[in-house]
Design a protein around this motif. Structure first.
Motif, PDB file in Angstrom:
ATOM      1  N   SER A   9     -47.036 -30.940 -13.559  1.00 18.68           N
ATOM      2  CA  SER A   9     -46.501 -32.164 -14.113  1.00 18.68           C
ATOM      3  C   SER A   9     -47.068 -33.164 -13.187  1.00 18.68           C
ATOM      4  CB  SER A   9     -45.009 -32.211 -13.962  1.00 18.68           C
ATOM      5  OG  SER A   9     -44.425 -33.675 -14.094  1.00 18.68           O
ATOM      6  N   PRO A  10     -47.820 -34.158 -13.884  1.00 17.85           N
ATOM      7  CA  PRO A  10     -48.398 -35.322 -13.050  1.00 17.85           C
ATOM      8  C   PRO A  10     -47.352 -36.279 -12.580  1.00 17.85           C
ATOM      9  CG  PRO A  10     -48.958 -35.862 -15.402  1.00 17.85           C
ATOM     10  CD  PRO A  10     -48.076 -34.367 -15.170  1.00 17.85           C
ATOM     11  N   TYR A  11     -46.188 -36.486 -13.376  1.00 20.21           N
ATOM     12  CA  TYR A  11     -45.145 -37.260 -12.773  1.00 20.21           C
ATOM     13  C   TYR A  11     -44.440 -36.774 -11.693  1.00 20.21           C
ATOM     14  CZ  TYR A  11     -45.193 -38.703 -17.736  1.00 20.21           C
ATOM     15  OH  TYR A  11     -45.755 -39.111 -18.974  1.00 20.21           O
ATOM     16  N   PRO A  33     -39.884 -27.619 -18.287  1.00 22.55           N
ATOM     17  CA  PRO A  33     -39.217 -28.472 -19.183  1.00 22.55           C
ATOM     18  C   PRO A  33     -38.673 -27.685 -20.715  1.00 22.55           C
ATOM     19  CG  PRO A  33     -41.009 -29.344 -18.891  1.00 22.55           C
ATOM     20  CD  PRO A  33     -40.972 -28.186 -18.096  1.00 22.55           C
ATOM     21  N   MET A  34     -39.614 -27.086 -20.996  1.00 25.08           N
ATOM     22  CA  MET A  34     -39.655 -26.597 -22.602  1.00 25.08           C
ATOM     23  C   MET A  34     -38.670 -25.534 -22.403  1.00 25.08           C
ATOM     24  SD  MET A  34     -41.426 -29.032 -23.741  1.00 25.08           S
ATOM     25  CE  MET A  34     -41.626 -28.915 -25.478  1.00 25.08           C
ATOM     26  N   GLY A  47     -33.781 -33.650 -20.636  1.00 29.30           N
ATOM     27  CA  GLY A  47     -34.441 -32.247 -20.462  1.00 29.30           C
ATOM     28  C   GLY A  47     -35.948 -32.522 -20.085  1.00 29.30           C
ATOM     29  N   LYS A  48     -36.191 -33.414 -19.527  1.00 30.77           N
ATOM     30  CA  LYS A  48     -37.562 -33.730 -18.881  1.00 30.77           C
ATOM     31  C   LYS A  48     -37.358 -33.465 -17.135  1.00 30.77           C
ATOM     32  CE  LYS A  48     -38.680 -37.351 -22.137  1.00 30.77           C
ATOM     33  NZ  LYS A  48     -39.894 -37.191 -22.912  1.00 30.77           N
ATOM     34  N   VAL A  49     -38.797 -33.082 -16.765  1.00 30.62           N
ATOM     35  CA  VAL A  49     -38.970 -33.136 -15.365  1.00 30.62           C
ATOM     36  C   VAL A  49     -39.763 -34.231 -15.099  1.00 30.62           C
ATOM     37  CG1 VAL A  49     -38.522 -30.433 -15.076  1.00 30.62           C
ATOM     38  CG2 VAL A  49     -40.878 -31.534 -15.334  1.00 30.62           C
ATOM     39  N   PRO A  50     -39.741 -34.721 -13.694  1.00 31.80           N
ATOM     40  CA  PRO A  50     -39.159 -34.189 -12.582  1.00 31.80           C
ATOM     41  C   PRO A  50     -37.548 -34.806 -12.756  1.00 31.80           C
ATOM     42  CG  PRO A  50     -40.352 -36.387 -12.111  1.00 31.80           C
ATOM     43  CD  PRO A  50     -40.800 -36.161 -13.586  1.00 31.80           C
ATOM     44  N   ASP A  62     -36.157 -39.618 -14.020  1.00 29.04           N
ATOM     45  CA  ASP A  62     -37.575 -40.546 -14.294  1.00 29.04           C
ATOM     46  C   ASP A  62     -38.164 -40.711 -12.939  1.00 29.04           C
ATOM     47  OD1 ASP A  62     -38.712 -42.320 -16.717  1.00 29.04           O
ATOM     48  OD2 ASP A  62     -39.246 -43.033 -14.647  1.00 29.04           O
ATOM     49  N   SER A  63     -39.659 -40.424 -12.899  1.00 33.78           N
ATOM     50  CA  SER A  63     -40.431 -40.295 -11.683  1.00 33.78           C
ATOM     51  C   SER A  63     -40.538 -41.720 -11.034  1.00 33.78           C
ATOM     52  CB  SER A  63     -41.847 -40.038 -12.071  1.00 33.78           C
ATOM     53  OG  SER A  63     -42.534 -40.716 -12.947  1.00 33.78           O
ATOM     54  N   ILE A 105     -50.167 -37.162 -22.840  1.00 27.99           N
ATOM     55  CA  ILE A 105     -48.842 -35.926 -23.090  1.00 27.99           C
ATOM     56  C   ILE A 105     -48.827 -36.099 -24.599  1.00 27.99           C
ATOM     57  CG2 ILE A 105     -46.721 -35.129 -22.711  1.00 27.99           C
ATOM     58  CD1 ILE A 105     -47.140 -35.812 -19.833  1.00 27.99           C
TER      59      ILE A 105
HETATM   60  N1  GSH Z   1     -40.894 -40.841 -18.122  1.00 26.27           N
HETATM   61  C1  GSH Z   1     -40.591 -39.687 -17.654  1.00 26.27           C
HETATM   62  C2  GSH Z   1     -41.732 -38.745 -18.133  1.00 26.27           C
HETATM   63  C3  GSH Z   1     -41.432 -37.121 -17.667  1.00 26.27           C
HETATM   64  C4  GSH Z   1     -42.078 -36.273 -18.423  1.00 26.27           C
HETATM   65  O1  GSH Z   1     -42.508 -36.538 -19.884  1.00 26.27           O
HETATM   66  N2  GSH Z   1     -42.270 -35.046 -18.363  1.00 26.27           N
HETATM   67  C5  GSH Z   1     -42.720 -34.052 -19.147  1.00 26.27           C
HETATM   68  C6  GSH Z   1     -43.275 -32.971 -18.252  1.00 26.27           C
HETATM   69  S1  GSH Z   1     -44.944 -33.457 -17.420  1.00 26.27           S
HETATM   70  C7  GSH Z   1     -41.568 -33.364 -19.675  1.00 26.27           C
HETATM   71  O2  GSH Z   1     -40.520 -33.055 -19.233  1.00 26.27           O
HETATM   72  N3  GSH Z   1     -41.602 -33.131 -21.051  1.00 26.27           N
HETATM   73  C8  GSH Z   1     -40.745 -32.394 -21.798  1.00 26.27           C
HETATM   74  C9  GSH Z   1     -40.275 -32.923 -23.063  1.00 26.27           C
HETATM   75  O3  GSH Z   1     -40.702 -34.238 -23.085  1.00 26.27           O
HETATM   76  O4  GSH Z   1     -39.239 -32.648 -23.542  1.00 26.27           O
HETATM   77  C10 GSH Z   1     -41.033 -39.629 -15.918  1.00 26.27           C
HETATM   78  O5  GSH Z   1     -41.693 -40.366 -15.457  1.00 26.27           O
HETATM   79  O6  GSH Z   1     -40.288 -38.752 -15.238  1.00 26.27           O
END
Ligand code: GSH
Length: 192
Positions: A9-11, A33-34, A47-50, A62-63, A105
């Motif tokens: 994850s780049p974030y 995350p998936m 449901g997103k990381v980080p 949120d990063s 992404i």
């Molecule tokens: N705006 C969020 C974006 C985070 C994000 O999109 N993370 C991706 C992994 S790199 C994720 O968890 N994707 C799963 C999803 O969108 O359901 C941040 O800055 O933390």
């Protein structure tokens, strides 16, 4: 503190770099995350990381919010101006770099569904191209957190979209070359 994140994850990489730079006690908990794991969903309804888990059990999501939190844990840090035009300039640079990640992404999710051409992918690619051009003009004299965000976005393109030639911008090429051996960046480079 624990950071729920995947290694690619780049974030999350922005935050792993910050923790390294600021010598903060942040432990990475590898989280895909998936997979919609219950710990992740309880900590972040999106449901997103980080996600940053604090020692009191609460979470920061949120990063960009997590980055602000980590920077606030290190009074006297010099990676991001704390006020004034340089502060907002730095945060805007981070937002533009994050926008490249968002668009990339988005392209990946569409590609996974067989959509690699057409109005939507083209729009994402145009946004990436404009953002790269803008970032080339936003590099400060002393590299700090905003410049780290730029390098992370460029290196993410190398990983996922090597056809996107960000090195055509000499300023970006020079910045990445100057920072490539920085220990925090070297230690957080995504696996292959
Ligand atoms: N705006 C969020 C974006 C985070 C994000 O999109 N993370 C991706 C992994 S790199 C994720 O968890 N994707 C799963 C999803 O969108 O359901 C941040 O800055 O933390």
């Amino acid at each position: 503190m624990q950071l729920l994140a995947s290694l690619t994850s780049p974030y999350a990489r922005k935050l792993r770099v910050l923790a390294h730079e600021l010598a903060l006690p942040v432990t990475l908990v590898e989280t895909a995350p998936m997979e919609d794991g219950p710990e992740l969903l309880a900590a972040n309804p999106l449901g997103k990381v980080p996600v940053l888990m604090l020692d009191d059990g609460s979470s920061v999501v949120d990063s960009r919010v997590i980055a602000a939190y980590l920077l606030a844990q290190a009074p006297g840090q010099t990676l991001l101006a704390t006020a004034g035009p340089a502060h907002w300039h730095g945060l805007t640079t981070e937002a533009i770099a994050d926008g490249i990640l968002d668009a990339a992404i988005n392209l990946r999710f569409h590609a996974a569904q067989g959509v690699t051409e057409g109005a939507w992918p083209d729009r994402q690619r145009r946004a990436i191209a404009r953002a790269l051009a803008a970032l080339a003009g936003r590099i400060g004299a002393v590299p700090g957190y905003p410049e780290i965000c730029i390098v992370i976005a460029c290196e993410y393109l190398d990983l996922r979209f090597p056809d996107i030639d960000w090195r055509a911008h000499g300023e970006l090429r020079a910045l990445q070359a100057a920072l490539t051996d920085r220990p925090s960046l070297a230690a957080t480079r995504p696996p292959g």
